[in-house]
Design a protein around this motif. Structure first.
Motif, PDB file in Angstrom:
ATOM      1  N   ALA A   1       0.571  29.254   8.561  1.00  0.00           N
ATOM      2  CA  ALA A   1      -0.414  28.409   7.877  1.00  0.00           C
ATOM      3  C   ALA A   1       0.205  27.662   6.701  1.00  0.00           C
ATOM      4  CB  ALA A   1      -1.575  29.267   7.379  1.00  0.00           C
ATOM      5  N   LEU A   2       1.357  28.129   6.241  1.00  0.00           N
ATOM      6  CA  LEU A   2       1.977  27.512   5.070  1.00  0.00           C
ATOM      7  C   LEU A   2       3.159  26.625   5.454  1.00  0.00           C
ATOM      8  CD1 LEU A   2       2.078  30.668   2.731  1.00  0.00           C
ATOM      9  CD2 LEU A   2       0.256  28.963   2.924  1.00  0.00           C
ATOM     10  N   ALA A   3       3.454  26.558   6.758  1.00  0.00           N
ATOM     11  CA  ALA A   3       4.703  25.941   7.208  1.00  0.00           C
ATOM     12  C   ALA A   3       4.827  24.468   6.834  1.00  0.00           C
ATOM     13  CB  ALA A   3       4.832  26.102   8.724  1.00  0.00           C
ATOM     14  N   ASP A   4       3.718  23.743   6.798  1.00  0.00           N
ATOM     15  CA  ASP A   4       3.819  22.301   6.540  1.00  0.00           C
ATOM     16  C   ASP A   4       3.632  21.937   5.073  1.00  0.00           C
ATOM     17  OD1 ASP A   4       4.287  21.692   9.201  1.00  0.00           O
ATOM     18  OD2 ASP A   4       2.123  21.799   9.660  1.00  0.00           O
ATOM     19  N   GLY A   5       3.413  22.939   4.243  1.00  0.00           N
ATOM     20  CA  GLY A   5       3.143  22.642   2.831  1.00  0.00           C
ATOM     21  C   GLY A   5       4.369  22.842   1.961  1.00  0.00           C
ATOM     22  N   ALA A   6       4.246  22.439   0.692  1.00  0.00           N
ATOM     23  CA  ALA A   6       5.368  22.532  -0.256  1.00  0.00           C
ATOM     24  C   ALA A   6       5.279  23.849  -1.036  1.00  0.00           C
ATOM     25  CB  ALA A   6       5.330  21.338  -1.204  1.00  0.00           C
ATOM     26  N   PHE A   7       5.185  24.959  -0.282  1.00  0.00           N
ATOM     27  CA  PHE A   7       4.978  26.252  -0.945  1.00  0.00           C
ATOM     28  C   PHE A   7       6.295  26.889  -1.375  1.00  0.00           C
ATOM     29  CE2 PHE A   7       1.222  25.631   1.667  1.00  0.00           C
ATOM     30  CZ  PHE A   7       0.215  25.976   0.787  1.00  0.00           C
ATOM     31  N   VAL A   8       6.262  27.594  -2.472  1.00  0.00           N
ATOM     32  CA  VAL A   8       7.380  28.462  -2.883  1.00  0.00           C
ATOM     33  C   VAL A   8       6.777  29.775  -3.355  1.00  0.00           C
ATOM     34  CG1 VAL A   8       9.056  26.725  -3.624  1.00  0.00           C
ATOM     35  CG2 VAL A   8       7.307  27.508  -5.234  1.00  0.00           C
ATOM     36  N   ARG A   9       7.618  30.807  -3.400  1.00  0.00           N
ATOM     37  CA  ARG A   9       7.180  32.054  -4.022  1.00  0.00           C
ATOM     38  C   ARG A   9       7.563  32.023  -5.497  1.00  0.00           C
ATOM     39  NH1 ARG A   9       4.645  34.928  -0.801  1.00  0.00           N
ATOM     40  NH2 ARG A   9       5.201  35.150   1.376  1.00  0.00           N
TER      41      ARG A   9
ATOM     42  N   VAL B   1       0.853  -1.187   0.000  1.00  0.00           N
ATOM     43  CA  VAL B   1       0.000   0.000   0.000  1.00  0.00           C
ATOM     44  C   VAL B   1       0.890   1.239   0.000  1.00  0.00           C
ATOM     45  CG1 VAL B   1      -1.546   1.317   1.515  1.00  0.00           C
ATOM     46  CG2 VAL B   1      -1.970  -1.101   1.126  1.00  0.00           C
ATOM     47  N   GLY B   2       0.499   2.256  -0.753  1.00  0.00           N
ATOM     48  CA  GLY B   2       1.205   3.542  -0.733  1.00  0.00           C
ATOM     49  C   GLY B   2       0.315   4.610  -0.124  1.00  0.00           C
ATOM     50  N   ARG B   3       0.903   5.779   0.136  1.00  0.00           N
ATOM     51  CA  ARG B   3       0.108   6.868   0.712  1.00  0.00           C
ATOM     52  C   ARG B   3       0.223   8.119  -0.141  1.00  0.00           C
ATOM     53  NH1 ARG B   3       1.238   7.406   7.005  1.00  0.00           N
ATOM     54  NH2 ARG B   3       3.368   7.524   6.285  1.00  0.00           N
ATOM     55  N   SER B   4      -0.874   8.829  -0.225  1.00  0.00           N
ATOM     56  CA  SER B   4      -0.883  10.083  -0.972  1.00  0.00           C
ATOM     57  C   SER B   4      -1.111  11.229   0.018  1.00  0.00           C
ATOM     58  CB  SER B   4      -2.020  10.013  -1.997  1.00  0.00           C
ATOM     59  OG  SER B   4      -2.176  11.247  -2.601  1.00  0.00           O
ATOM     60  N   PHE B   5      -0.409  12.349  -0.201  1.00  0.00           N
ATOM     61  CA  PHE B   5      -0.409  13.445   0.779  1.00  0.00           C
ATOM     62  C   PHE B   5      -1.000  14.722   0.193  1.00  0.00           C
ATOM     63  CE2 PHE B   5       3.047  10.529   1.577  1.00  0.00           C
ATOM     64  CZ  PHE B   5       2.913  10.247   2.928  1.00  0.00           C
ATOM     65  N   ASP B   6      -1.604  15.514   1.059  1.00  0.00           N
ATOM     66  CA  ASP B   6      -2.045  16.858   0.682  1.00  0.00           C
ATOM     67  C   ASP B   6      -0.797  17.747   0.627  1.00  0.00           C
ATOM     68  OD1 ASP B   6      -2.957  19.456   0.598  1.00  0.00           O
ATOM     69  OD2 ASP B   6      -4.575  19.149   2.049  1.00  0.00           O
ATOM     70  N   PRO B   7      -0.467  18.287  -0.543  1.00  0.00           N
ATOM     71  CA  PRO B   7       0.773  19.073  -0.642  1.00  0.00           C
ATOM     72  C   PRO B   7       0.728  20.360   0.174  1.00  0.00           C
ATOM     73  CG  PRO B   7      -0.149  18.586  -2.829  1.00  0.00           C
ATOM     74  CD  PRO B   7      -1.180  18.182  -1.825  1.00  0.00           C
ATOM     75  N   ALA B   8      -0.475  20.788   0.588  1.00  0.00           N
ATOM     76  CA  ALA B   8      -0.580  22.039   1.354  1.00  0.00           C
ATOM     77  C   ALA B   8      -0.321  21.837   2.830  1.00  0.00           C
ATOM     78  CB  ALA B   8      -1.967  22.648   1.164  1.00  0.00           C
ATOM     79  N   THR B   9      -0.534  20.601   3.326  1.00  0.00           N
ATOM     80  CA  THR B   9      -0.424  20.370   4.766  1.00  0.00           C
ATOM     81  C   THR B   9       0.473  19.191   5.125  1.00  0.00           C
ATOM     82  OG1 THR B   9      -2.301  18.865   4.734  1.00  0.00           O
ATOM     83  CG2 THR B   9      -2.800  21.205   5.119  1.00  0.00           C
ATOM     84  N   GLY B  10       0.743  18.358   4.167  1.00  0.00           N
ATOM     85  CA  GLY B  10       1.494  17.141   4.449  1.00  0.00           C
ATOM     86  C   GLY B  10       0.632  16.031   5.030  1.00  0.00           C
ATOM     87  N   ALA B  11      -0.676  16.287   5.225  1.00  0.00           N
ATOM     88  CA  ALA B  11      -1.559  15.262   5.804  1.00  0.00           C
ATOM     89  C   ALA B  11      -1.820  14.150   4.773  1.00  0.00           C
ATOM     90  CB  ALA B  11      -2.885  15.901   6.203  1.00  0.00           C
ATOM     91  N   VAL B  12      -2.019  12.926   5.306  1.00  0.00           N
ATOM     92  CA  VAL B  12      -2.326  11.810   4.404  1.00  0.00           C
ATOM     93  C   VAL B  12      -3.746  11.984   3.872  1.00  0.00           C
ATOM     94  CG1 VAL B  12      -2.605   9.307   4.248  1.00  0.00           C
ATOM     95  CG2 VAL B  12      -0.779  10.261   5.658  1.00  0.00           C
ATOM     96  N   VAL B  13      -3.895  11.942   2.557  1.00  0.00           N
ATOM     97  CA  VAL B  13      -5.213  12.085   1.929  1.00  0.00           C
ATOM     98  C   VAL B  13      -5.842  10.716   1.706  1.00  0.00           C
ATOM     99  CG1 VAL B  13      -6.360  12.774  -0.210  1.00  0.00           C
ATOM    100  CG2 VAL B  13      -4.574  14.218   0.747  1.00  0.00           C
TER     101      VAL B  13
ATOM    102  N   THR C   1      -1.537  35.772  -3.433  1.00  0.00           N
ATOM    103  CA  THR C   1      -1.731  35.016  -2.185  1.00  0.00           C
ATOM    104  C   THR C   1      -1.405  33.539  -2.426  1.00  0.00           C
ATOM    105  OG1 THR C   1      -4.034  34.562  -2.738  1.00  0.00           O
ATOM    106  CG2 THR C   1      -3.590  36.517  -1.392  1.00  0.00           C
ATOM    107  N   LEU C   2      -0.814  32.931  -1.411  1.00  0.00           N
ATOM    108  CA  LEU C   2      -0.557  31.494  -1.461  1.00  0.00           C
ATOM    109  C   LEU C   2      -1.479  30.805  -0.465  1.00  0.00           C
ATOM    110  CD1 LEU C   2       3.366  31.324  -1.319  1.00  0.00           C
ATOM    111  CD2 LEU C   2       1.905  31.572  -3.307  1.00  0.00           C
ATOM    112  N   GLY C   3      -1.844  29.580  -0.748  1.00  0.00           N
ATOM    113  CA  GLY C   3      -2.681  28.862   0.204  1.00  0.00           C
ATOM    114  C   GLY C   3      -3.012  27.465  -0.282  1.00  0.00           C
ATOM    115  N   ALA C   4      -3.756  26.734   0.530  1.00  0.00           N
ATOM    116  CA  ALA C   4      -4.167  25.382   0.159  1.00  0.00           C
ATOM    117  C   ALA C   4      -5.115  25.460  -1.026  1.00  0.00           C
ATOM    118  CB  ALA C   4      -4.857  24.713   1.342  1.00  0.00           C
ATOM    119  N   GLY C   5      -4.988  24.513  -1.941  1.00  0.00           N
ATOM    120  CA  GLY C   5      -5.816  24.504  -3.148  1.00  0.00           C
ATOM    121  C   GLY C   5      -7.302  24.606  -2.837  1.00  0.00           C
ATOM    122  N   ILE C   6      -7.717  23.929  -1.790  1.00  0.00           N
ATOM    123  CA  ILE C   6      -9.134  23.860  -1.451  1.00  0.00           C
ATOM    124  C   ILE C   6      -9.698  25.249  -1.092  1.00  0.00           C
ATOM    125  CG2 ILE C   6      -8.808  23.331   1.006  1.00  0.00           C
ATOM    126  CD1 ILE C   6     -11.170  21.372  -1.221  1.00  0.00           C
ATOM    127  N   ASP C   7      -8.803  26.187  -0.667  1.00  0.00           N
ATOM    128  CA  ASP C   7      -9.229  27.560  -0.343  1.00  0.00           C
ATOM    129  C   ASP C   7      -9.176  28.476  -1.562  1.00  0.00           C
ATOM    130  OD1 ASP C   7      -9.580  26.805   2.292  1.00  0.00           O
ATOM    131  OD2 ASP C   7      -7.471  27.189   2.791  1.00  0.00           O
TER     132      ASP C   7
END
Ligand code: NAD
Length: 485
Positions: free
Chosen positions: A360-368, A23-35, A314-320
């Motif tokens: 709010a962006l600390a756990d995500g894969a954000f760049v400017r 089994v593999g895991r897929s992650f939310d790139p904005a938070t690092g949480a397992v999706v 603005t940067l943020g999670a895709g869902i927002d």
């Protein structure tokens, strides 16, 4: 017990919640949480999937249906996608990180593919060929067979639809191999196909590692054709695998697309297109316009206006639904950051140097986004596909110089031209070695009707439009000699 959803394999009429590669895991790139977790196919499941697709193609009802009936099923698939638009888009944004409006576009565009190719299913005509007296000759278009679709992570839902809709319209059976980074909406896709009444085994879902399941599928002699969308190095490996059993491929690879901006352009119109061209989905788009050739007299003004525009994003999670979401994962962020160092060495990095620091962006894969000036077209920053939001701005003095710069690239996917002079627009467009030229535009939205594909390292074959159907068809010629007794 966990609430994390499990994405199964779907092979024939079977849902497999276990497979030989775990089994593999897929992650939310904005938070690092397992999706989600997803079942990974190994050799046994690859064998099963190819057998199921072969059976569906060779002996199933799809090819015996009248073409207009096949078209109706495809239309139903499109309708079901639109009915579940919100749910699919939300899942896509969480799994891939892209802003919600882009995920809605993915679903809408996918539905358009099924409408378009549903309408084409009963128009796949052959030719009659004049051989002279006593001969009749005609061609028939036959489905190529079992078609393998290897999908990248940037547009997981839409890129499945782009290839699978024409393949089904042509009468093929398909196997879908999604990216390990984004397995979630592929399952929604397959569920919709089943709900729409697609016969069993016609669409099979094989998640897994590219180097294992992907490679085994590409080498499998039960596969008759491969549509690959992804990077150049992986594409080259897939081509070697395909060559081992001599099957045709559609290769949709990378890009480093130029936008050419003349001093006479309407900047209010052009600059949003230039910005959108390299910032959409955080620059993770094959046809991103990442090289901007600007006529020297407006270079400084253009850079200044782009700088102001991009700084305010603005940067943020895709869902927002922010202006820009994260990169796909932190590993890719490291790769993109390395290019900021390259940019500093080869030119001047005006924007992009610092990672976003908001908690709010600390756990995500954000760049400017990065804006680079002073680097010429021979530099790495101007030649390599970064797959991140970095624009290199290069001044030019003559149209001939702009064309030479735009064409001086290992890639040839798309190009943009911005000018109010029609002679200049058409003259430049004619000379560009790319698969698509945009004049005073860069994308039209739900553009499924015209062909898309590349020159040079951007690949070969065409997706979209009626041209795409050719990849999924064989042409058989039938000749009859009938001398009059
Ligand atoms: P990638 O090449 O890493 O992976 C693409 C797919 O290939 C994935 O499903 C992966 O699991 C699979 N794979 C990996 N190794 C394999 C192997 N040995 N055999 C068979 N399959 C294997 O690409 P990515 O990082 O997912 O996507 C980004 C790339 O895709 C960029 O280069 C981008 O330009 C390109 N792309 C092109 C288009 C287009 O239409 N031209 C569209 C979107 C993305």
């Amino acid at each position: 017990m966990t609430d994390t959803p499990l994405i199964p394999l779907v092979i024939g009429n079977r849902i497999l919640n276990e497979a030989s590669d775990g089994v593999g895991r897929s992650f939310d790139p904005a938070t690092g949480a397992v999706v989600a977790e997803y079942v990974r196919a190994g050799e046994a499941e690859v064998e099963m999937a190819v057998a199921a697709a072969r059976e569906a193609f060779d002996n199933g009802p799809w090819r015996r249906m009248r073409p207009f009936e096949r078209g109706r099923v495809l239309h139903r698939i499109g309708e079901l996608m639109l009915a579940r638009r919100d749910e699919i888009a939300r899942k896509e944004s969480t799994d891939s990180g892209k802003p919600l409006r882009d995920s809605y576009w993915e679903v809408d565009c996918s539905a358009r593919f099924f409408e378009f190719y549903g309408g084409a299913a009963d128009k796949l005509q052959g030719n009659s060929i004049p051989l002279g007296p006593d001969w009749s000759d005609w061609t028939v278009k036959e489905p190529v067979g079992v078609s393998l679709h290897i999908i990248p992570w940037n547009y997981p839902f839409q890129l499945i639809a782009r290839g699978v809709a024409p393949a089904l319209a042509a009468g093929c059976a398909v196997i879908i191999k999604p990216s390990a980074d984004t397995p979630v909406t592929a399952y929604e896709f397959v569920k919709i196909c089943q709900e729409a009444g697609l016969p069993e085994g016609l669409v099979n879902l094989v998640n897994g590692r590219g180097s294992l399941a992907g490679d085994l599928l590409a080498r499998h002699r039960g596969v008759d054709q491969i549509t690959f969308t992804g990077s150049v190095p992986t594409g080259e490996r897939v081509l070697v695998a395909a060559a081992s059993h001599a099957v045709p491929c559609n290769m949709e690879l990378g890009g480093k697309s130029p936008q050419i901006l003349f001093a006479d352009a309407d900047l209010d119109r052009a600059l949003p297109l230039v910005a959108g061209g390299f910032l959409t989905h955080c620059g993770q788009v094959c046809n991103a316009g990442t090289r901007l050739f600007v006529e020297r007299s407006v270079h400084d003004k253009v850079v200044e206006r782009l700088h102001a525009r991009i700084s305010a994003m603005t940067l943020g999670a895709g869902i927002d639904d922010p202006d820009m979401g994260p990169l796909i994962n932190k590993g890719h962020r490291q790769d993109v950051e390395a290019y900021y160092d390259v940019a500093r060495k080869e030119g001047e990095l005006l924007l992009g140097a610092e990672l976003p620091s908001a908690p709010a962006l600390a756990d995500g894969a954000f760049v400017r986004p990065g804006l680079v000036v002073g680097a010429d077209n021979a530099t790495r920053i101007a030649r390599e596909e970064i797959f991140g939001p970095i624009l290199t701005v290069i001044p030019f003095d003559t149209a001939a110089e702009a064309v030479a710069g735009a064409n001086d690239s290992p890639f040839g996917l798309v190009a943009g031209i911005h000018t109010t002079n029609i002679d200049k627009a058409l003259g430049v467009g004619e000379k560009l070695r790319v698969g698509q030229v945009w004049i005073n535009s860069f994308g039209v939205g739900l553009d499924v009707e015209f062909p898309f594909g590349g020159y040079k390292l951007s690949g070969y074959g065409r997706e979209k439009g009626l041209e795409a159907l050719a990849a999924y068809q064989q042409v058989k010629n039938i000749a009859i000699h009938h001398p009059m007794p």
